[in-house]
Design a protein around this motif. Structure first.
Motif, PDB file in Angstrom:
ATOM      1  N   VAL A   1     -21.902 -39.987  22.498  1.00 15.06           N
ATOM      2  CA  VAL A   1     -22.867 -39.551  23.500  1.00 15.06           C
ATOM      3  C   VAL A   1     -23.900 -40.650  23.708  1.00 15.06           C
ATOM      4  O   VAL A   1     -24.476 -41.160  22.740  1.00 15.06           O
ATOM      5  CB  VAL A   1     -23.593 -38.253  23.062  1.00 15.06           C
TER       6      VAL A   1
ATOM      7  N   ARG B   1     -18.392 -42.629  29.467  1.00 15.70           N
ATOM      8  CA  ARG B   1     -19.826 -42.933  29.477  1.00 15.70           C
ATOM      9  C   ARG B   1     -20.337 -43.126  30.904  1.00 15.70           C
ATOM     10  O   ARG B   1     -21.531 -42.942  31.172  1.00 15.70           O
ATOM     11  CB  ARG B   1     -20.109 -44.153  28.610  1.00 15.70           C
TER      12      ARG B   1
ATOM     13  N   GLN C   1     -21.080 -39.624  31.858  1.00 16.54           N
ATOM     14  CA  GLN C   1     -22.314 -39.236  31.163  1.00 16.54           C
ATOM     15  C   GLN C   1     -23.540 -39.810  31.865  1.00 16.54           C
ATOM     16  O   GLN C   1     -24.577 -39.139  31.995  1.00 16.54           O
ATOM     17  CB  GLN C   1     -22.285 -39.721  29.717  1.00 16.54           C
TER      18      GLN C   1
END
Length: 469
Positions: free
Chosen positions: A144, A338, A341
C-alpha cells in the motif's frame, strides 16, 4: 444444447392460454419453463405460426417473445428461431448466474446493482496527475502506498491494527474466508444476502447459517440462536445492505457485538463486514470493531462511490490475519496496482471529486425516498432503504419479472439472494411465504419518471398473470 421443436398446437395444449394478450402468453410460457415442461434448448413456434393458431396479430406474439427474452426466459437466434434459454457460462457461480442480466436491451435496467455512471466522479483530472511510467522499486515493497494508507487510516471507523488494499470488496471477502474457513465449518450470513457470498461458502465447503434481518440489519436474538452452532465467522453488511438497503445504527451494532461477546465457545470467531456502499451511504460509519477490537475485519469498497472498474477496496483488521492475507496474496497478484492506488488517493483528496461523491449520495437518497414513497402510496410494503437497492415483495417472482419485461423494465430475481430454503429469514416474511417472492430493484438508476416506474413496479408486485405460478 439441442431440444425439441415445439409446434403451435402442442404449445397451446400445454399452456391453455386464458386469453391472447402479450402478458398472458408471456406469463404462461414462462410458467412452462419454470415447471420444466419446456426445457433448455427447446425451439418455440415461430411468431407467425403461433399468431395464426391463436388468431391474433403477429405483433401480439412478437411482444410476448420480446418480454420473455428481456426476462431471460428465452433467446432469439435470428433466422433459426427462438429457444428456451440454457445455462449460462460456467465462468459464473450458480447464484451469480441467477443475478446475471440478459444482454437484450430494455427501456430501463434496474437489475444490475451498479452505480449510476453519470454520478461517478470524473477520472480525467486524476489520470492526468498519475506517473506516465508504471514502475515499482521492488516486488517485495509495501503493498500500500504510504499516502493512501494514511488517508484510509484517518477515515477508518475503528482502530484497525493493520490495513491493506485489494481488488474489490469480493476479493477481500474471498481472501478473508479462505484464511478462516475449512471444509464443514459454519458461517453466519444474512438472509436475504449477497448471492456471491453463498457461492463462496459452497466453494469452500462451508455451511451457511442464515439470520433474518429487520430495517437495521441482523436481529440480535436471531444471531444468538445461530451462534449456538459454533460458527467460525459472521459475515454481514453494516450499511446499505444488499439487497434490502438496511443500515445498522450504532445501537444495533453494539447489541450484535454484545451478543457475540456473550456467546459461549466461539472465542475464535471473526466478524467480516462488507461496507460495499461506503461513501454513498447516508448513514455514518458503523462497525462492530468498536466493541470487538481484534475480532473484526472491515472491508470498504470504492466501487459504488468512485467506479466499479477501479477494482479497489480497503481491508482492515487484526494484524496477524491481515498479514496472512497479504502474504498469501504476494504469491498471486502481489499487490493492487500502485497506479490505481494513486488514482484513488487523488479522488479521495481532490475537492471536485469529494463534491461529486457528496452529490451522488444526495441523489441516491432522493431517488430512494421518491420511489419508496411512491410504492408505499400504491400499496407495496417496501422498507425505507439506504444505498442504491430496494427489496420489493411480489406475489410471484417469475410473474413479476415477465410483467416488468413487458413494460420494458428489468429487475433482479429475488431467489438468488435467499440463504434459507423456506424463505422465512427475509424481512417481513411469514411462515406461509414461499421463497423467491421478492425482487431487487436498483433504485439508483431511476433518474426520472418516478411515478411511471412506480406504477409498473406496483402492478407487477400485486398481480400474477393469468395461469399464474
Amino acid at each position: 444444447m439441442s431440444g425439441i421443436r415445439m409446434d403451435a398446437s402442442r404449445l397451446i395444449e400445454l399452456a391453455e392460454f386464458a386469453d391472447a394478450s402479450p402478458r398472458t402468453i408471456a406469463g404462461d410460457v414462462a410458467r412452462l419453463v419454470n415447471g420444466g415442461e419446456l426445457a433448455a434448448g427447446d425451439r418455440l413456434p415461430t411468431v407467425r405460426e403461433l399468431a395464426a393458431a391463436l388468431s391474433v396479430s403477429p405483433a401480439t406474439i412478437s411482444q410476448a417473445w420480446q418480454a420473455l427474452a428481456r426476462a431471460g426466459v428465452i433467446e432469439s437466434r435470428g433466422r433459426a428461431g427462438s429457444f428456451v434459454r440454457g445455462a449460462e457460462a460456467l465462468r459464473l457461480a450458480p447464484r451469480m448466474r441467477g443475478m446475471a442480466a440478459p444482454d437484450d436491451p430494455v427501456r430501463l435496467d434496474l437489475s444490475r446493482g451498479t452505480p449510476d455512471p453519470l454520478l461517478l466522479p470524473a477520472l480525467g483530472p486524476a489520470l492526468s496527475r498519475v506517473s506516465t511510467r508504471a514502475e515499482t522499486g521492488s516486488y517485495q515493497a509495501e503493498p500500500v502506498i504510504p499516502a493512501l494508507a494514511r488517508a484510509l487510516r484517518d477515515s477508518w471507523p475503528s482502530d484497525a491494527e493493520s490495513l491493506m488494499v485489494v481488488d474489490g470488496a469480493l476479493d477481500a471477502i474471498s481472501r478473508t474466508l479462505e484464511e478462516l474457513v475449512r471444509f464443514g465449518d459454519r458461517v453466519v450470513v444474512e438472509s436475504p444476502g449477497f448471492p456471491p457470498f453463498l457461492d463462496l461458502l459452497d466453494v469452500l465447503g462451508a455451511v451457511a447459517v442464515p439470520v433474518r434481518l429487520d430495517e437495521h440489519g441482523m436481529v440480535p436474538e436471531a444471531l444468538a440462536v445461530a451462534l449456538r452452532k459454533r460458527p467460525v465467522a459472521v459475515l454481514l453488511q453494516p450499511r446499505a445492505q444488499n439487497p434490502t438497503g438496511a443500515s445498522m445504527t450504532p445501537e444495533r451494532a453494539e447489541a450484535l457485538a454484545r451478543t457475540i461477546a456473550n456467546a459461549e465457545r466461539i472465542d475464535d470467531l471473526v466478524v467480516i463486514e462488507d461496507d460495499h456502499s461506503g461513501l454513498i451511504s447516508i448513514e455514518g460509519d458503523v462497525t462492530l470493531g468498536t466493541w470487538l477490537p481484534g475480532r473484526v475485519v472491515h472491508v470498504r469498497s470504492f466501487s459504488k462511490s468512485h467506479g466499479p472498474d477501479l477494482r479497489i477496496a480497503a481491508l482492515g483488521g487484526p494484524r496477524e490475519l491481515v498479514e496472512h492475507i497479504a502474504g498469501r496474496r504476494m504469491l498471486g497478484p502481489g499487490w493492487t496496482s500502485r497506479m490505481v492506488q494513486t488514482i484513488l488517493l487523488d479522488l479521495l483528496t481532490d475537492g471536485a471529486s469529494i463534491d461529486a461523491v457528496t452529490e451522488a449520495r444526495r441523489q441516491y437518497y432522493t431517488r430512494q425516498r421518491m420511489l419508496g414513497d411512491a410504492l408505499r402510496e400504491r400499496g407495496v410494503a417496501v422498507q425505507e432503504a439506504d444505498g442504491i437497492n430496494l427489496w420489493m415483495p411480489v406475489l410471484g417472482e417469475r410473474s413479476a419479472l415477465v410483467q416488468l419485461a413487458v413494460a420494458g423494465i428489468r429487475v433482479a430475481a429475488g431467489s438468488p439472494f435467499l440463504a434459507a430454503a423456506n424463505g422465512t429469514d427475509a424481512p417481513g416474511a411469514g411462515r406461509t411465504r414461499r421463497p423467491g417472492e421478492f425482487v431487487r430493484v436498483t433504485v439508483g438508476m431511476v433518474r426520472d419518471d418516478v411515478d411511471g416506474v412506480a406504477d409498473a413496479l406496483a402492478t407487477a408486485a400485486k398481480h400474477v398473470v393469468a395461469g399464474g405460478y
